[in-house]
Design an enzyme around this catalytic site. Structure first.
Site, PDB file in Angstrom:
ATOM      1  CE  LYS A  23      -3.908  -1.822   2.712  1.00  0.00           C
ATOM      2  NZ  LYS A  23      -5.010  -1.658   1.754  1.00  0.00           N
ATOM      3  NE  ARG A  38     -10.951  -9.611  -1.803  1.00  0.00           N
ATOM      4  CZ  ARG A  38     -11.287  -8.687  -2.695  1.00  0.00           C
ATOM      5  NH1 ARG A  38     -11.617  -9.035  -3.926  1.00  0.00           N
ATOM      6  NH2 ARG A  38     -11.324  -7.410  -2.361  1.00  0.00           N
TER       7      ARG A  38
HETATM    8  N1  BES Z   1      -8.085  -3.862   4.624  1.00  0.00           N
HETATM    9  C1  BES Z   1      -8.310  -3.400   3.313  1.00  0.00           C
HETATM   10  C2  BES Z   1      -9.615  -2.622   3.145  1.00  0.00           C
HETATM   11  C3  BES Z   1      -9.748  -1.357   3.958  1.00  0.00           C
HETATM   12  C4  BES Z   1      -9.467  -0.132   3.390  1.00  0.00           C
HETATM   13  C5  BES Z   1     -10.203  -1.380   5.263  1.00  0.00           C
HETATM   14  C6  BES Z   1      -9.592   1.025   4.129  1.00  0.00           C
HETATM   15  C7  BES Z   1     -10.331  -0.222   6.009  1.00  0.00           C
HETATM   16  C8  BES Z   1     -10.031   0.989   5.437  1.00  0.00           C
HETATM   17  C9  BES Z   1      -8.336  -4.595   2.335  1.00  0.00           C
HETATM   18  O1  BES Z   1      -7.555  -5.669   2.684  1.00  0.00           O
HETATM   19  C10 BES Z   1      -7.835  -4.103   1.020  1.00  0.00           C
HETATM   20  O2  BES Z   1      -6.696  -3.768   0.942  1.00  0.00           O
HETATM   21  N2  BES Z   1      -8.709  -4.091   0.020  1.00  0.00           N
HETATM   22  C11 BES Z   1      -8.349  -3.681  -1.292  1.00  0.00           C
HETATM   23  C12 BES Z   1      -8.898  -4.690  -2.256  1.00  0.00           C
HETATM   24  C13 BES Z   1      -8.366  -4.553  -3.655  1.00  0.00           C
HETATM   25  C14 BES Z   1      -6.893  -4.858  -3.689  1.00  0.00           C
HETATM   26  C15 BES Z   1      -9.130  -5.483  -4.569  1.00  0.00           C
HETATM   27  C16 BES Z   1      -8.962  -2.303  -1.543  1.00  0.00           C
HETATM   28  O3  BES Z   1     -10.063  -2.037  -1.062  1.00  0.00           O
HETATM   29  O4  BES Z   1      -8.302  -1.503  -2.191  1.00  0.00           O
HETATM   30 MN    MN Z   2      -5.549  -5.447   1.961  1.00  0.00          MN
END
Ligand code: BES
Ligand code: MN
Ligand code: ZN
Length: 499
Positions: free
Chosen positions: A275, A349
């Protein structure tokens, strides 16, 4: 905080008096009739007209209650329990900032009539203690938030014969809010402390509750079960993954249990699909789904609910490392289905997939999972409402009702063939874990989970609902009724749902 129900004014630092909105021609606000307090002589309409969430502190000439905080309820017909709880929370935060340590709340009959005496007593206590909670574990002593010691609930028009109803509500509220604030403490704890092992250790404490038993599975147990997705995510982490199983048998064993599944990513760096800095901040909260289901068991056992409830938490860090799982890896879940990894940041997931497979062991009445799953859910729903995905209308209406009673906010988002199609287009595996575009991201994630709630013929293994709570987990950020950090969302809805 200590709570008393009283039916006469007692000595406290401040009395919180809720007032409905008055119209301009009234020239003054109308206070509920109280012994010994009249503000008739003051015409303060310009300062305070009772708008929702408005506040006005006053010093009055009264020995018992030297300070009053007027709080606006808005118009009678628009007041909800959710509003009432925000108004109470905001009032407590104001009082706490002044370092006043005891307050009385006046509860007008119109508020009681939003539900009933027991529920309103309960919800008021929950709102008040949620507002008072502060994550101060790591602060130097002079910097810790002043503790609120005592709250008296003063019900206008309620007689002493109803005292036990109020007291039961207060007791229930205390049990629930202690669980909510415990969930927040777990979420707020820094990620290098809140490791999977630490979370498991905290879960183990629930073992002391009546009818609760806790089992912690280690890496080798997880291997034996064939939870290849959880293991895959854990590969880049130095910390050992755990699979936490908490069983609460509050009813006869033959009654099928509700299984609650929680995402327990104790830190989500994104893994090799790292990230950017801005999005990595706050990823200590990525275990809040897990904390929520643990807190639900804590509250359910405390309330001695006559239900069987199982909490399953798949917990690991998601970290980049020489051993980390990579984009283009293929992982195999506990049910034998293969997953093409297209993005290591879609890790939640994956760990949930194995937990959803494990849930079948219980022949569950229903399975409900809680996860901070997608940024897309935040895009869709903003910062207060969580997303609910289900094909089961009974679970839907149950959760909507639970949310309404507890003042939490929920909105249904779609499952559908088009999302399932998108997720199952991989050339190399049965399903992929992410798509190239972020459009429909919350539903795509839900479709991925749904895949693991079905057998090979596409038949549902159990009634199922998924809650994406990424959009609802934070306090502050414009919320005046609760402090920043984790807000413990979901616990109250679930307890209402299960009660
Ligand atoms: N933990 C994150 C989602 C999240 C984002 C929770 C902001 C709380 C606040 C999750 O694991 C994630 O990174 N999701 C990605 C999915 C994508 C890579 C398909 C996202 O939402 O960008
Ligand atoms: Mn994630
Ligand atoms: Zn995550």
């Amino acid at each position: 905080m200590m709570y008393h129900s009283i039916f006469e004014i007692v000595n406290t630092d401040c009395m919180i008096i809720p007032v409905f909105q008055s119209s301009k021609k009234d020239k003054k606000v109308v206070l509920p009739e109280l012994v010994g307090i009249t503000l008739d002589h003051i015409n303060f309409f310009d300062d305070f007209s009772g708008k929702k969430m408005e506040q006005l502190p006053l010093y009055i000439d009264n020995e018992m209650v030297p300070r009053v905080l007027l709080v606006g309820l808005g118009e009678k017909k628009t007041l909800s329990i959710c509003d009432w709880k925000k108004i109470i929370g905001a009032a407590v935060m104001t009082v706490q900032k002044k370092k006043w340590t005891s307050v009385s709340f006046v509860v007008p009959p119109e508020v009681v009539n939003l539900s009933n005496l027991r529920t309103i007593s309960k919800e008021t206590v929950i709102a008040s203690d949620m507002a008072a909670y502060s994550f101060d574990t790591y602060k130097y002593k002079n910097n810790k938030t002043a503790e609120m010691k005592l709250v008296n609930l003063f019900f206008v028009g309620v007689t002493a014969s109803q005292k036990s109803i109020v007291e039961n509500g207060i007791t229930e509220g205390k049990i629930i809010v202690d669980a909510v604030n415990w969930c927040r403490y777990l979420g707020n704890t820094p990620p290098s402390t809140m490791t999977p092992s630490f979370l498991a250790k905290k879960a183990k404490i629930l073992d002391n509750l009546t009818d609760v038993s806790v089992k912690i599975l280690s890496r080798s147990d997880i291997q034996k079960l064939g939870m290849g997705c959880l293991l895959g995510v854990a590969r880049g982490a130095k910390e050992e993954p755990k699979f936490i199983i908490v069983e609460y048998w509050g009813a006869k064993k033959i009654q099928k249990p509700t299984v609650l599944v929680g995402k327990g990513i104790t830190y989500d760096s994104g893994g090799l699909s790292l990230k950017p800095t801005k999005y990595m901040k706050d990823m200590k909260f990525d275990m809040l789904g897990g904390a929520t289901v643990l807190a639900v068991i804590k509250a359910a056992a405390g309330l001695k609910l006559k239900k069987n409830i199982i909490a399953l938490v798949a917990t690991t860090e998601n970290m980049p490392d020489g051993a980390a799982y990579k984009p283009d890896d293929i992982l195999t879940a506990m049910n034998g289905r293969s997953v093409h990894i297209t993005n290591t940041d879609a890790e939640g997931r994956l760990v949930l997939a194995d937990a959803l497979c494990y849930a079948t062991k219980y022949n569950p009445k229903e399975v409900i999972d809680f996860a901070t799953l997608t940024g897309a859910c935040m895009v869709a729903l903003g910062g207060e409402r969580y997303g609910l995905f289900t094909n089961n209308e009974k679970i839907l209406s149950g959760i909507e009702k639970g949310a309404e009673v507890s003042g939490e906010l929920v909105w249904r988002l779609p499952l559908g063939e088009e999302f399932t199609q998108t997720m199952t287009t991989s050339d190399v595996a049965d399903i992929q874990n992410a798509t190239e575009t972020s459009y429909g991201g919350a539903s795509n994630a839900a479709a991925f989970l749904e895949f693991f709630t079905k057998d090979e013929d596409g038949k549902a293994l159990y009634p199922w609902a998924h809650i994406d709570m990424a959009s609802a987990i934070f306090g502050s950020k414009g919320k005046t009724w609760i402090k920043g950090g984790a807000n413990g969302v979901g616990v109250q809805t679930m307890i209402s749902y299960l009660s």
